[in-house]
Design a protein around this motif. Structure first.
Motif, PDB file in Angstrom:
ATOM      1  N   GLU A   7     -22.531 -10.675  -3.683  1.00 43.09           N
ATOM      2  CA  GLU A   7     -22.606  -9.886  -2.450  1.00 43.09           C
ATOM      3  C   GLU A   7     -21.699  -8.660  -2.512  1.00 43.09           C
ATOM      4  N   ILE A 121     -27.290 -19.992   7.223  1.00 44.80           N
ATOM      5  CA  ILE A 121     -26.809 -18.696   6.740  1.00 44.80           C
ATOM      6  C   ILE A 121     -26.856 -18.650   5.217  1.00 44.80           C
ATOM      7  N   GLY A 124     -30.455 -18.474   3.999  1.00 41.70           N
ATOM      8  CA  GLY A 124     -31.154 -17.277   4.470  1.00 41.70           C
ATOM      9  C   GLY A 124     -32.433 -17.542   5.236  1.00 41.70           C
ATOM     10  N   TRP A 144     -31.810 -13.633  12.742  1.00 38.96           N
ATOM     11  CA  TRP A 144     -31.477 -13.723  11.321  1.00 38.96           C
ATOM     12  C   TRP A 144     -29.963 -13.910  11.243  1.00 38.96           C
ATOM     13  N   VAL A 146     -26.151 -14.086  10.175  1.00 38.64           N
ATOM     14  CA  VAL A 146     -25.393 -13.338   9.175  1.00 38.64           C
ATOM     15  C   VAL A 146     -24.044 -13.988   8.907  1.00 38.64           C
ATOM     16  N   ALA A 159     -25.743 -12.199  14.329  1.00 41.59           N
ATOM     17  CA  ALA A 159     -27.100 -12.250  13.800  1.00 41.59           C
ATOM     18  C   ALA A 159     -27.877 -10.997  14.191  1.00 41.59           C
ATOM     19  N   GLN A 184     -37.974 -17.305   5.820  1.00 43.39           N
ATOM     20  CA  GLN A 184     -36.826 -16.565   5.317  1.00 43.39           C
ATOM     21  C   GLN A 184     -36.560 -15.336   6.191  1.00 43.39           C
ATOM     22  N   ILE A 185     -35.270 -14.929   6.257  1.00 42.88           N
ATOM     23  CA  ILE A 185     -34.921 -13.714   6.997  1.00 42.88           C
ATOM     24  C   ILE A 185     -35.550 -12.507   6.315  1.00 42.88           C
ATOM     25  N   ARG A 189     -29.245 -11.183   2.729  1.00 40.30           N
ATOM     26  CA  ARG A 189     -28.130 -11.339   3.662  1.00 40.30           C
ATOM     27  C   ARG A 189     -27.016 -10.346   3.384  1.00 40.30           C
ATOM     28  N   HIS A 190     -26.737 -10.040   2.104  1.00 40.60           N
ATOM     29  CA  HIS A 190     -25.633  -9.136   1.814  1.00 40.60           C
ATOM     30  C   HIS A 190     -25.893  -7.738   2.382  1.00 40.60           C
ATOM     31  N   LEU A 192     -27.745  -7.249   5.166  1.00 47.82           N
ATOM     32  CA  LEU A 192     -27.522  -7.435   6.601  1.00 47.82           C
ATOM     33  C   LEU A 192     -26.033  -7.361   6.927  1.00 47.82           C
ATOM     34  N   LEU A 193     -25.227  -8.019   6.095  1.00 49.76           N
ATOM     35  CA  LEU A 193     -23.787  -8.023   6.312  1.00 49.76           C
ATOM     36  C   LEU A 193     -23.212  -6.616   6.213  1.00 49.76           C
TER      37      LEU A 193
END
Length: 212
Positions: A7, A121, A124, A144, A146, A159, A184-185, A189-190, A192-193
């Motif tokens: 990430e 989380i 995902g 989604w 996070v 989220a 799945q989102i 995720r990385h 999104l973060l």
């Protein structure tokens, strides 16, 4: 890719690889192709400074006092494992630390299971929340997830909300029900973060400008 697994950006991966090879760690490969750690190489034994041990102990104390049951138990297990590997002269930094985290004054009452939220989380997947807002109204959201944030008095599920098309912070004590979906989102995720962090920086800058 390493960047996705850790990430971090690909630039960070290249920088860290260069730093490791500069320390004569046997890494072969090249950018854009991949890297391989030399066969038979062992990481050096764990060596912690007194202040690093104090930081670990303080962090574990806080998690043990404010985390959910699973995290609290894990924090105590971490201290036991660290205690088992540090030299005897350093043991007192764990058994008789100079720092201490304030215990939680009251247990947090959550309908949502924090361990399940963290699992969602990690893999995902989307969540369907039945959430009670500040006005007491129940709403249904597809989100989604996070990050699950912890403070002294609340837990906050951060989220991306499909309904609001933006990042939202959901207090876990206001989650009436939660369903873990198989879908799945919509993005890694990385990413999104990173977007959430950028949004937070923008919000804080706007707040400072308005306050000033």
């Amino acid at each position: 890719m390493l960047g996705d697994e850790l990430e971090v950006s690909i630039r960070t991966v290249y920088r860290d690889i260069a730093h490791l090879t500069g320390q004569r760690i046997p890494i072969s490969g090249e950018a854009g192709v991949g890297y391989v750690l030399g066969t038979g190489y062992d990481m050096p034994p764990l060596a912690l400074l007194p202040t690093e041990l104090e930081a670990i102990v303080l962090g574990a104390q806080w998690v043990a006092a404010h985390g959910d049951t699973t995290l609290s138990r894990a924090a105590l297990d971490v201290l036991s494992k660290v205690s088992a590997i540090v030299p005897k002269p350093m043991q007192s930094f764990i058994s008789d630390p100079s720092t201490h985290a304030q215990p939680s004054l009251e247990a947090l009452q959550d309908t949502a299971d924090a361990a399940s939220l963290r699992a969602a989380i990690r893999v995902g997947v989307k969540l369907r929340l039945c959430y009670r807002d500040q006005q007491g109204e129940l709403t249904e959201r597809i989100i989604w997830p996070v990050v699950l944030g912890y403070s002294d008095i609340t837990r906050m599920l951060i989220a991306w909300c499909e309904l609001r098309q933006g990042f939202r912070h959901f207090r876990t004590d206001r989650i009436h029900a939660v369903e873990i979906l198989a879908e799945q989102i919509g993005e890694p995720r990385h990413r999104l973060l990173q977007r959430w962090k950028a949004a937070r920086v923008s919000e804080l800058a706007k707040f400072k400008n308005e306050a000033g």
